[in-house]
Each structure stands twice: as C-alpha cells, then as structure tokens.
Design a protein around this motif. Structure first.
Motif, PDB file in Angstrom:
ATOM      1  N   LYS A   1      78.804  80.392 -98.893  1.00 46.79           N
ATOM      2  CA  LYS A   1      77.847  79.388 -98.431  1.00 46.79           C
ATOM      3  C   LYS A   1      77.745  79.528 -96.917  1.00 46.79           C
ATOM      4  N   VAL A   2      76.527  79.663 -96.411  1.00 48.70           N
ATOM      5  CA  VAL A   2      76.314  79.935 -94.987  1.00 48.70           C
ATOM      6  C   VAL A   2      75.521  78.808 -94.345  1.00 48.70           C
ATOM      7  N   GLU A   3      75.981  78.370 -93.184  1.00 49.91           N
ATOM      8  CA  GLU A   3      75.294  77.362 -92.385  1.00 49.91           C
ATOM      9  C   GLU A   3      74.777  78.041 -91.113  1.00 49.91           C
ATOM     10  N   ARG A   4      73.457  78.131 -90.972  1.00 54.51           N
ATOM     11  CA  ARG A   4      72.863  78.763 -89.788  1.00 54.51           C
ATOM     12  C   ARG A   4      72.589  77.716 -88.711  1.00 54.51           C
ATOM     13  N   VAL A   5      73.120  77.957 -87.518  1.00 55.12           N
ATOM     14  CA  VAL A   5      72.888  77.079 -86.369  1.00 55.12           C
ATOM     15  C   VAL A   5      72.455  77.980 -85.214  1.00 55.12           C
ATOM     16  N   TYR A   6      71.149  78.179 -85.064  1.00 51.71           N
ATOM     17  CA  TYR A   6      70.629  79.166 -84.129  1.00 51.71           C
ATOM     18  C   TYR A   6      70.076  78.528 -82.852  1.00 51.71           C
ATOM     19  N   ASP A   7      70.133  79.312 -81.773  1.00 50.66           N
ATOM     20  CA  ASP A   7      69.554  78.946 -80.478  1.00 50.66           C
ATOM     21  C   ASP A   7      70.187  77.687 -79.893  1.00 50.66           C
ATOM     22  N   VAL A   8      71.502  77.712 -79.742  1.00 46.89           N
ATOM     23  CA  VAL A   8      72.230  76.555 -79.197  1.00 46.89           C
ATOM     24  C   VAL A   8      73.148  77.005 -78.050  1.00 46.89           C
ATOM     25  N   GLY A   9      72.660  77.897 -77.211  1.00 40.64           N
ATOM     26  CA  GLY A   9      73.471  78.459 -76.137  1.00 40.64           C
ATOM     27  C   GLY A   9      73.834  77.463 -75.055  1.00 40.64           C
ATOM     28  N   VAL A  10      74.737  77.893 -74.155  1.00 42.12           N
ATOM     29  CA  VAL A  10      75.309  76.989 -73.157  1.00 42.12           C
ATOM     30  C   VAL A  10      74.310  76.569 -72.084  1.00 42.12           C
ATOM     31  N   ALA A  11      73.180  77.258 -71.962  1.00 44.44           N
ATOM     32  CA  ALA A  11      72.177  76.844 -70.980  1.00 44.44           C
ATOM     33  C   ALA A  11      71.565  75.486 -71.333  1.00 44.44           C
ATOM     34  N   GLY A  12      71.700  75.095 -72.597  1.00 38.98           N
ATOM     35  CA  GLY A  12      71.274  73.763 -73.048  1.00 38.98           C
ATOM     36  C   GLY A  12      72.326  73.260 -74.020  1.00 38.98           C
ATOM     37  N   ILE A  13      73.488  72.939 -73.495  1.00 35.83           N
ATOM     38  CA  ILE A  13      74.664  72.708 -74.346  1.00 35.83           C
ATOM     39  C   ILE A  13      74.500  71.493 -75.253  1.00 35.83           C
TER      40      ILE A  13
ATOM     41  N   GLU B   1      71.207  87.495 -88.567  1.00 37.99           N
ATOM     42  CA  GLU B   1      70.764  87.634 -89.948  1.00 37.99           C
ATOM     43  C   GLU B   1      71.518  88.753 -90.670  1.00 37.99           C
ATOM     44  N   GLU B   2      71.887  89.815 -89.952  1.00 35.68           N
ATOM     45  CA  GLU B   2      72.752  90.827 -90.569  1.00 35.68           C
ATOM     46  C   GLU B   2      74.047  90.173 -91.034  1.00 35.68           C
ATOM     47  N   CYS B   3      74.576  89.304 -90.200  1.00 40.51           N
ATOM     48  CA  CYS B   3      75.808  88.583 -90.532  1.00 40.51           C
ATOM     49  C   CYS B   3      75.587  87.623 -91.699  1.00 40.51           C
ATOM     50  N   ALA B   4      74.520  86.840 -91.633  1.00 37.06           N
ATOM     51  CA  ALA B   4      74.278  85.807 -92.647  1.00 37.06           C
ATOM     52  C   ALA B   4      73.989  86.410 -94.022  1.00 37.06           C
ATOM     53  N   VAL B   5      73.128  87.419 -94.076  1.00 31.82           N
ATOM     54  CA  VAL B   5      72.780  88.029 -95.358  1.00 31.82           C
ATOM     55  C   VAL B   5      73.991  88.730 -95.967  1.00 31.82           C
ATOM     56  N   THR B   6      74.796  89.388 -95.137  1.00 31.84           N
ATOM     57  CA  THR B   6      76.014  90.011 -95.643  1.00 31.84           C
ATOM     58  C   THR B   6      76.949  88.973 -96.239  1.00 31.84           C
ATOM     59  N   ALA B   7      77.137  87.872 -95.530  1.00 30.54           N
ATOM     60  CA  ALA B   7      78.027  86.811 -96.023  1.00 30.54           C
ATOM     61  C   ALA B   7      77.505  86.222 -97.331  1.00 30.54           C
ATOM     62  N   GLU B   8      76.204  86.031 -97.440  1.00 26.61           N
ATOM     63  CA  GLU B   8      75.625  85.496 -98.677  1.00 26.61           C
ATOM     64  C   GLU B   8      75.744  86.493 -99.812  1.00 26.61           C
ATOM     65  N   PHE B   9      75.604  87.769 -99.514  1.00 28.51           N
ATOM     66  CA  PHE B   9      75.742  88.810-100.531  1.00 28.51           C
ATOM     67  C   PHE B   9      77.130  88.772-101.163  1.00 28.51           C
ATOM     68  N   TYR B  10      78.132  88.385-100.375  1.00 25.16           N
ATOM     69  CA  TYR B  10      79.504  88.292-100.879  1.00 25.16           C
ATOM     70  C   TYR B  10      79.836  86.915-101.446  1.00 25.16           C
ATOM     71  N   GLY B  11      78.808  86.078-101.623  1.00 26.36           N
ATOM     72  CA  GLY B  11      79.004  84.813-102.329  1.00 26.36           C
ATOM     73  C   GLY B  11      79.442  83.647-101.475  1.00 26.36           C
TER      74      GLY B  11
ATOM     75  N   GLY C   1      77.183  92.423 -86.526  1.00 20.20           N
ATOM     76  CA  GLY C   1      77.074  91.267 -87.412  1.00 20.20           C
ATOM     77  C   GLY C   1      77.724  91.506 -88.756  1.00 20.20           C
ATOM     78  N   PHE C   2      77.625  92.736 -89.256  1.00 22.65           N
ATOM     79  CA  PHE C   2      78.248  93.056 -90.543  1.00 22.65           C
ATOM     80  C   PHE C   2      79.758  92.881 -90.480  1.00 22.65           C
ATOM     81  N   GLY C   3      80.392  93.438 -89.448  1.00 20.25           N
ATOM     82  CA  GLY C   3      81.845  93.356 -89.332  1.00 20.25           C
ATOM     83  C   GLY C   3      82.337  91.925 -89.248  1.00 20.25           C
ATOM     84  N   ALA C   4      81.597  91.091 -88.517  1.00 18.22           N
ATOM     85  CA  ALA C   4      81.964  89.677 -88.411  1.00 18.22           C
ATOM     86  C   ALA C   4      81.841  88.981 -89.765  1.00 18.22           C
ATOM     87  N   ALA C   5      80.768  89.298 -90.495  1.00 25.20           N
ATOM     88  CA  ALA C   5      80.558  88.688 -91.806  1.00 25.20           C
ATOM     89  C   ALA C   5      81.646  89.094 -92.787  1.00 25.20           C
TER      90      ALA C   5
END
Length: 251
Positions: A146-158, A134-144, A234-238
């Motif tokens: 469009k963000v697509e969130r795809v959460y909880d999709v780790g390799v344990a259940g690929i 969310e730090e990443c997503a909100v930062t990206a949205e703040f800079y204008g 997350g900020f640096g990535a965003a």
C-alpha cells in the motif's frame, strides 16, 4: 525463504506433492544462458521475487528473449525498469505488458489487489522529482504494498510537509525523494520514528552536480534512521522499503 518454496514444502508435508517431484522442482537449472544474458531463474527461490530486468541499454529483442526464458520457467510476474517507450511498444507486440510511461516501467502480470496492511509513504521535494518517485511507487505497488504518495512538499515551503504529517507518520517506512540540496530527508528523519530511505535526484542547477550535492547532503544527515540509495534510484528505494514493509505481515 520465498513463499513458493514454503508452499512447495507444505504440499510435501500434506501429501499433495511427492518428495521426488519436489526435488525435481528444486533441481531446475538456476541459470538460462542466452548468450547475451544469464537469466537467474533461482532468484525467486533465494529472495522471494524474480529477477528484475533493467531495460536501459538492452534491445527489444534482448528483453523479449529474457522475458521468454522467465515465462518458460514459470515466472509470471515480471518487472522491467528504465524502459523506453519505443522498446515498450516492441515488447507489447510479443507479450501482454502494462507500460507506465511516467515511471519508465513495464510489468507483466497483475499488480496485487490485496495490499499490505501497513503502508510506504513516498515523499518528493518537488514536481521535478516525479519520474523517480513514480518508479519507486509503481515498483512498491507491483510487490503488493500500500503506497501513500505525498508529492511536492519540499523545504522551501515546509508548511506543505507539516500539513501532511498525519499521512506521513502513519507509514511503516518512508521514502524521501529530493534534488537540489536534498535537505528534505533530514527534516523528515527528524520528525518520524520509522526508517527513512533517502533518494537524491539529479534535479538542480549547476552546482548540484547532477545529484551529487543532494547525495552528499543525505549521506551527512544529522537525523538518525536515514539511509541513502544512489542518485535517481527509485527502484532500489522501493525494493528496500518493500522488504521493511513486509516484516510482520501475515502470510
């Protein structure tokens, strides 16, 4: 070149602003020395966005002082990261600020309604990575962006990742956020044809060493096109994803 400088030069060209007035704006002092902070007032000139306030370790009084300096010098869009709830309450007594507790982010000004045509996909390995995501997503949205969130999709259940491939592969840049062994970044990097920014998180048991295991795994990724930022950043990535996503966007 920042959009504000471009607009200023266009105004000079069109006769809306005199050369002397434009020079005066460009000569505005680059630093405001507050004693406890050297506020970089020309960051927006050099990089297109104002300085971001890192909230951790600062008092409410210090952050309010920095905000006051920035606003006094014409900066209306201000982002504050790693902001604690109690400090946020203090700031909100002085300024109108939106606080997103899930991201530990506060911002002054509005998130742009008009977003980029292309999108940033933000993917997490698990729900425990949510705060960094969310730090990443909100930062990206703040800079204008469009963000697509795809959460909880780790390799344990690929299969969870694979059933979201259409959403993921339509993005211009992807941020992969994962702790534990950090394998998700390599998997995603091997599936897509766009840049992948990997964010290791401090989520995991003892031998994850607070995110070091995921960091090393991501740095050693066998997938091409994967770059890595620091643990929980997350900020640096965003910020990097924002720069990539805005390439080619119409002004």
């Amino acid at each position: 070149m920042s959009e504000s400088i471009r607009n200023l030069l266009e105004q000079v060209k069109n006769g809306q602003v005199s050369v002397d007035t434009a020079l005066l704006k460009l000569k505005t002092k680059p630093i405001d020395d507050l004693g406890y902070a050297q506020v970089d007032l020309h960051r927006v000139v050099r990089q297109g966005v104002p300085e971001v306030i890192y909230g951790a370790g600062k008092t409410g009084e210090q952050i309010v002082g920095i905000i006051s300096s920035m606003k006094a010098n014409g900066q209306c869009q201000i982002l504050i990261t790693r902001l604690s709830p109690d400090i946020a309450v203090y700031i909100q007594k002085k300024y109108e600020m939106t606080f997103v507790e899930s991201a530990h982010i506060g911002y002054i000004g509005d998130i742009p309604i008009q977003k980029t045509k292309s999108s940033i996909a933000i993917i997490t390995g698990g729900t425990s990575d949510y705060k960094v995501a969310e730090e990443c997503a909100v930062t990206a949205e703040f800079y204008g962006n469009k963000v697509e969130r795809v959460y909880d999709v780790g390799v344990a259940g690929i299969h969870r990742l694979l059933q979201n491939l259409e959403r993921i592969m339509s993005a211009k840049v992807i941020v992969v956020i994962a702790g534990m062994e950090g394998a998700l970044a390599s998997v995603v990097g091997g599936l897509v044809d766009v840049p992948v920014i990997a964010v290791p998180t401090s989520v995991g048991y003892g031998t994850s060493f607070g995110g070091v295991a995921a960091l090393l795994s991501m740095l050693n990724s066998c997938a091409s096109g994967v770059t890595v930022v620091n643990i929980d950043n997350g900020f640096g990535a965003a910020y990097m994803a924002n720069m990539i996503n805005h390439i080619g966007e119409s002004k």
